[in-house]
Design a protein around this motif. Structure first.
Motif, PDB file in Angstrom:
ATOM      1  N   GLY A   3      -1.426  -5.391  -1.606  1.00 12.77           N
ATOM      2  CA  GLY A   3      -1.438  -6.402  -0.357  1.00 12.77           C
ATOM      3  C   GLY A   3      -2.226  -7.847  -1.379  1.00 12.77           C
ATOM      4  O   GLY A   3      -2.056  -9.327  -0.808  1.00 12.77           O
ATOM      5  N   ASN A   4      -2.577  -7.961  -2.195  1.00 19.43           N
ATOM      6  CA  ASN A   4      -3.205  -9.800  -3.477  1.00 19.43           C
ATOM      7  C   ASN A   4      -1.983 -10.328  -3.965  1.00 19.43           C
ATOM      8  O   ASN A   4      -1.222  -9.686  -4.817  1.00 19.43           O
ATOM      9  CB  ASN A   4      -3.934  -9.104  -4.643  1.00 19.43           C
ATOM     10  N   ARG A  17      -3.521 -17.730   7.217  1.00 18.23           N
ATOM     11  CA  ARG A  17      -1.960 -16.863   7.261  1.00 18.23           C
ATOM     12  C   ARG A  17      -1.314 -17.905   7.402  1.00 18.23           C
ATOM     13  O   ARG A  17      -0.145 -18.273   7.410  1.00 18.23           O
ATOM     14  CB  ARG A  17      -2.089 -15.898   8.298  1.00 18.23           C
ATOM     15  N   SER A  31       1.425  -1.007   0.130  1.00 16.04           N
ATOM     16  CA  SER A  31      -0.190   0.137  -0.053  1.00 16.04           C
ATOM     17  C   SER A  31       0.989   1.397   0.087  1.00 16.04           C
ATOM     18  O   SER A  31       2.348   1.126   0.247  1.00 16.04           O
ATOM     19  CB  SER A  31      -0.849  -0.212   1.388  1.00 16.04           C
ATOM     20  N   GLN A  57       2.648   1.802   3.533  1.00 18.88           N
ATOM     21  CA  GLN A  57       3.877   0.399   4.060  1.00 18.88           C
ATOM     22  C   GLN A  57       4.760   0.572   2.455  1.00 18.88           C
ATOM     23  O   GLN A  57       6.181   1.243   3.258  1.00 18.88           O
ATOM     24  CB  GLN A  57       2.896  -0.603   3.241  1.00 18.88           C
ATOM     25  N   THR A 100      -7.207 -11.855   3.335  1.00 22.88           N
ATOM     26  CA  THR A 100      -8.921 -11.540   2.807  1.00 22.88           C
ATOM     27  C   THR A 100      -9.426 -12.764   1.814  1.00 22.88           C
ATOM     28  O   THR A 100      -8.045 -12.648   0.365  1.00 22.88           O
ATOM     29  CB  THR A 100      -9.395 -10.019   2.402  1.00 22.88           C
ATOM     30  N   ASP A 159      -2.823  -9.344   2.249  1.00 23.43           N
ATOM     31  CA  ASP A 159      -3.581  -9.460   2.511  1.00 23.43           C
ATOM     32  C   ASP A 159      -4.494 -11.177   2.563  1.00 23.43           C
ATOM     33  O   ASP A 159      -4.264 -11.155   1.222  1.00 23.43           O
ATOM     34  CB  ASP A 159      -4.713  -7.906   1.660  1.00 23.43           C
ATOM     35  N   ALA A 164      -9.298 -16.082   7.402  1.00 19.80           N
ATOM     36  CA  ALA A 164      -7.630 -15.796   7.168  1.00 19.80           C
ATOM     37  C   ALA A 164      -6.434 -15.861   7.899  1.00 19.80           C
ATOM     38  O   ALA A 164      -5.825 -16.241   7.116  1.00 19.80           O
ATOM     39  CB  ALA A 164      -7.804 -14.154   7.424  1.00 19.80           C
TER      40      ALA A 164
END
Length: 401
Positions: free
Chosen positions: A256-257, A179, A97, A100, A298, A296, A175
């Motif tokens: 984050g993808n 992780r 991001s 970040q 998600t 990420d 999630a």
């Protein structure tokens, strides 16, 4: 409004035919050609005649970018457009991001890591969202799959070595479970990988032979396992959505993808940044702690866009990225109506099929397939008219809202 002369990047995963054919050069090319860059990236800027677009923007940022764009992006063109021609898979990667990127850049600057060092994660302080729109059938892995479906996949491929990892995700299919499993796999010692991966590949062979539910996913694991022997990234792809885009369809990849492009030709638009955190399928630097910091976890199906009609012959691919916006213009062979394009900021257009005439206050540019044009913020509106008798397609990049 001027024609652009663009750089071709010869990465090993590229095609020897796609970009050469698009540009009307001899096929096959003498070496793989992976990306055609259109923009003012310092590493390989486009040229307007004998001047680089980077130099043109630097000399007159307000005139070229518009006052708002120049102020917001520090006198930089905020986007880069590409033609991407993937013959083999790219590295497994994610991008940070904006916050970040700023923090990571400042940290690495304070440590004195050279910006061109192989272990540098943040050569610049900016985010790198991207969108890819298929020109041919385009294959990708992008975003974490729903963990309940991933558990079903892992059950299908369960071997003595895999069972403990299947149970790990089955016990926490969210999630945090993703992780935990991804972290476990990406940090496995090499001897463990050398035992686990052959078992997995054998299970994928059996699944394909039996025409199982996850045939495409298993074929992908087999292809990547053969190309990247002993690489933990081959395990990681089991967790990702397998996406097949038809021409004109697109996916947006925010910060984050975790993703990789597997095969096909596409238009890609992205923020003008080099920040990449790699997760495997590459001999390049992989910084696992930093990758885990930006990922990420998600999970959901990867949304596929087909473009939103915003005017006759024009479709837009909306995102939340402030750096860019991509639109597609398209005419059937019997359609000849013109489209008027006005903008208060910079724009780049490339012709990917047929041909078109671009006119702006008396200036006319004939745009053939593979050719692109730059229009500065201070230029008048551009009137685009297709050459009749053939299907015509253009893609237009502008700064985001």
């Amino acid at each position: 409004m001027e024609l652009l002369r663009n750089a071709v990047r010869p990465y090993a995963w590229g095609s020897r035919t796609t970009i050469a054919e698009l540009l009307g050069r001899p096929v096959p090319a003498p070496h793989p050609e992976a990306e055609l860059w259109m923009g003012a990236h310092p590493g390989d800027p486009s040229h307007l005649g004998d001047r680089s677009l980077l130099a043109v923007v630097d000399a007159d940022p307000v005139g070229q970018l518009g006052a708002d764009c120049a102020d917001r992006w520090g006198n930089r063109l905020p986007f880069l457009m590409k033609i991407l021609a993937a013959e083999e898979a790219l590295s497994l990667q994610a991008h940070p991001s904006a916050a970040q990127a700023r923090e990571g850049y400042a940290r690495e600057e304070s440590l004195g890591i050279p910006r061109d060092a192989k272990n540098r994660n943040y050569p610049d302080p900016t985010a790198k969202p991207e969108l890819v729109c298929a020109l041919t059938e385009f294959h990708a892995l992008a975003g974490f799959r729903d963990p309940h479906r991933t558990v079903r996949l892992l059950r299908e491929l369960e071997t003595p070595g895999m069972a403990v990892y299947t149970d790990l995700l089955a016990g926490q299919p969210d999630a945090d479970g993703l992780r935990a499993l991804f972290t476990t796999w990406i940090t496995l010692p090499q001897p463990a990988l050398d035992t686990l991966l052959p078992e997995l590949l054998d299970a994928c062979v059996l699944h394909v032979k039996d025409h199982g539910e996850f045939d495409l996913e298993c074929r992908t694991v087999l292809e990547l396992g053969e190309a990247h022997d002993g690489d933990a990234g081959v395990l990681a792809v089991l967790l990702l959505n397998r996406v097949v885009l038809a021409p004109g369809e697109a996916i947006y990849l925010p910060a984050g993808n975790l993703h990789t492009y597997l095969h096909g030709t596409a238009v890609e638009i992205l923020a003008n940044s080099d920040n990449i955190l790699r997760g495997g399928l590459t001999p390049k630097h992989v910084d696992v702690p930093e990758l885990l910091r930006v990922l990420d976890f998600t999970s959901a199906d990867m949304p596929v866009q087909r473009g939103t009609a915003v005017a006759p012959r024009m479709w837009r691919y909306p995102t939340d990225a402030p750096e860019f916006e991509l639109s597609r213009l398209e005419w059937a062979p019997d359609e000849t109506d013109e489209v008027l394009l006005s903008s208060t900021g910079p724009q780049i257009m490339i012709c990917t099929a047929g041909a078109a005439t671009c006119e702006s206050e008396g200036r006319k540019v004939e745009l053939g397939r593979g050719e692109s044009v730059w229009s500065a913020a201070h230029d008048p509106a551009v009137r685009v008219t297709p050459v009749p008798g053939v299907r015509t397609q253009l893609f237009r990049a502008t700064a985001g809202g």
